[in-house]
Design an enzyme around this catalytic site. Structure first.
Site, PDB file in Angstrom:
ATOM      1  N   SER A 119      54.031  50.633  28.576  1.00 36.70           N
ATOM      2  CA  SER A 119      53.332  50.689  27.284  1.00 36.70           C
ATOM      3  C   SER A 119      52.086  51.572  27.376  1.00 36.70           C
ATOM      4  O   SER A 119      51.528  51.777  28.458  1.00 36.70           O
ATOM      5  CB  SER A 119      52.920  49.284  26.846  1.00 36.70           C
TER       6      SER A 119
HETATM    7  N1  SAM Z   1      55.105  45.339  30.523  1.00 31.95           N
HETATM    8  C1  SAM Z   1      55.750  46.543  30.984  1.00 31.95           C
HETATM    9  C2  SAM Z   1      54.825  47.405  31.802  1.00 31.95           C
HETATM   10  O1  SAM Z   1      53.655  47.050  32.005  1.00 31.95           O
HETATM   11  O2  SAM Z   1      55.308  48.442  32.293  1.00 31.95           O
HETATM   12  C3  SAM Z   1      56.378  47.338  29.874  1.00 31.95           C
HETATM   13  C4  SAM Z   1      57.509  46.601  29.269  1.00 31.95           C
HETATM   14  S1  SAM Z   1      58.747  47.590  28.517  1.00 31.95           S
HETATM   15  C5  SAM Z   1      57.948  48.075  27.046  1.00 31.95           C
HETATM   16  C6  SAM Z   1      59.857  46.265  28.045  1.00 31.95           C
HETATM   17  C7  SAM Z   1      60.628  45.681  29.221  1.00 31.95           C
HETATM   18  O3  SAM Z   1      61.266  44.489  28.769  1.00 31.95           O
HETATM   19  C8  SAM Z   1      61.730  46.581  29.742  1.00 31.95           C
HETATM   20  O4  SAM Z   1      61.578  46.806  31.104  1.00 31.95           O
HETATM   21  C9  SAM Z   1      63.012  45.793  29.442  1.00 31.95           C
HETATM   22  O5  SAM Z   1      64.039  45.986  30.380  1.00 31.95           O
HETATM   23  C10 SAM Z   1      62.487  44.376  29.463  1.00 31.95           C
HETATM   24  N2  SAM Z   1      63.298  43.367  28.761  1.00 31.95           N
HETATM   25  C11 SAM Z   1      63.974  43.466  27.591  1.00 31.95           C
HETATM   26  N3  SAM Z   1      64.586  42.299  27.307  1.00 31.95           N
HETATM   27  C12 SAM Z   1      64.283  41.430  28.317  1.00 31.95           C
HETATM   28  C13 SAM Z   1      64.597  40.071  28.597  1.00 31.95           C
HETATM   29  N4  SAM Z   1      65.366  39.311  27.800  1.00 31.95           N
HETATM   30  N5  SAM Z   1      64.106  39.514  29.721  1.00 31.95           N
HETATM   31  C14 SAM Z   1      63.336  40.226  30.583  1.00 31.95           C
HETATM   32  N6  SAM Z   1      63.009  41.525  30.372  1.00 31.95           N
HETATM   33  C15 SAM Z   1      63.463  42.118  29.252  1.00 31.95           C
END
Ligand code: SAM
Length: 227
Positions: free
Chosen positions: A62
């Protein structure tokens, strides 16, 4: 090795001037965690541009202003046990760990963070190891929409992917007096929600800014990967 500390300071100063960073604890955390270590090598020179960056598998780290804003809204405190859904690069988890576990060594909190894509969980673990935040962060591979009942209830829960609704298990796993920040909406636009559970267990929801996140995919999220 390039020294990014001046770029980091400039970005944090800008976020303070814009009113995104409002507290000393968030300012200190954003100054302490080296974002460049959580960005793939080929994008490192853009680590301090205020934008999301690709981390592979159609996912993103993000933008710094979103990390700062969500951390301010969550208001984590030293000693808190935090659950993050969507580990991605591990950067947001490190920022949270800096506040709950590192800034005040007498009150060791912990961050549990869940990622559904195993390769990204491994990427995050390596980034957290290199920066030593792994001492305060546990990365779990799985469907974060179901939470992580093993360590519940949580003082704080942060969801960093876009949900169609607030997943019921996350509400259940929030402590009385706890707080959750989660982007909720459709796949094109969401709104940051601040969900509070009062000491009697009653839920209240406030809306904050509009935002755009990658989808939260799982049993209590979106049902398919649209990438
Ligand atoms: N917080 C992260 C960082 O600091 O880099 C950025 C997060 S990114 C915008 C969203 C993440 O959520 C992705 O890596 C995606 O694979 C994960 N994601 C999506 N659905 C999910 C779920 N049900 N459980 C765990 N992770 C999930």
């Amino acid at each position: 090795m390039i020294d990014y500390s001046k770029e980091r300071e400039r970005l944090v100063e800008a976020l303070v001037e814009e009113g995104v960073i409002r507290s000393e604890k968030v300012k200190k955390a954003m100054l302490s965690v080296p974002r460049e270590e959580f960005v793939p090598l080929e994008h490192r020179r853009w680590a301090y541009v205020d934008h999301p960056l690709p981390i592979g598998h159609g996912q993103t780290i993000s933008a710094p202003h979103m990390v700062a804003l969500m951390t301010e809204l969550l208001d984590p405190e030293p000693g808190h046990i935090v659950l993050e859904i969507g580990t991605g690069s591990g950067y947001q988890a490190a920022v949270l760990a800096e506040i709950v576990a590192k800034q005040d060594p007498s009150r060791r909190g912990h961050v549990y963070t869940i990622e559904r894509i195993p390769e990204l969980a491994e990427f995050a673990i390596n980034n957290l190891k290199r920066t030593s935040y792994i001492n305060y962060v546990t990365v779990i591979i799985g469907d974060g929409t179901k939470g992580y009942p093993e360590k519940a209830p949580y003082d704080r829960i942060m969801v960093t992917a876009a949900a169609p609704d607030i997943p019921k298990p996350l509400i259940e796993q929030l402590k009385n007096g706890g707080k959750m920040v989660i982007p909720v909406g459709n796949l094109g636009l969401q709104r940051l929600l601040i969900v509070e559970k009062n000491i009697d267990g009653r839920i209240s929801v406030k809306e904050d800014t509009y935002c755009l996140f990658v989808p939260l995919i799982g049993e209590y999220g979106w049902k398919y990967d649209y990438y």
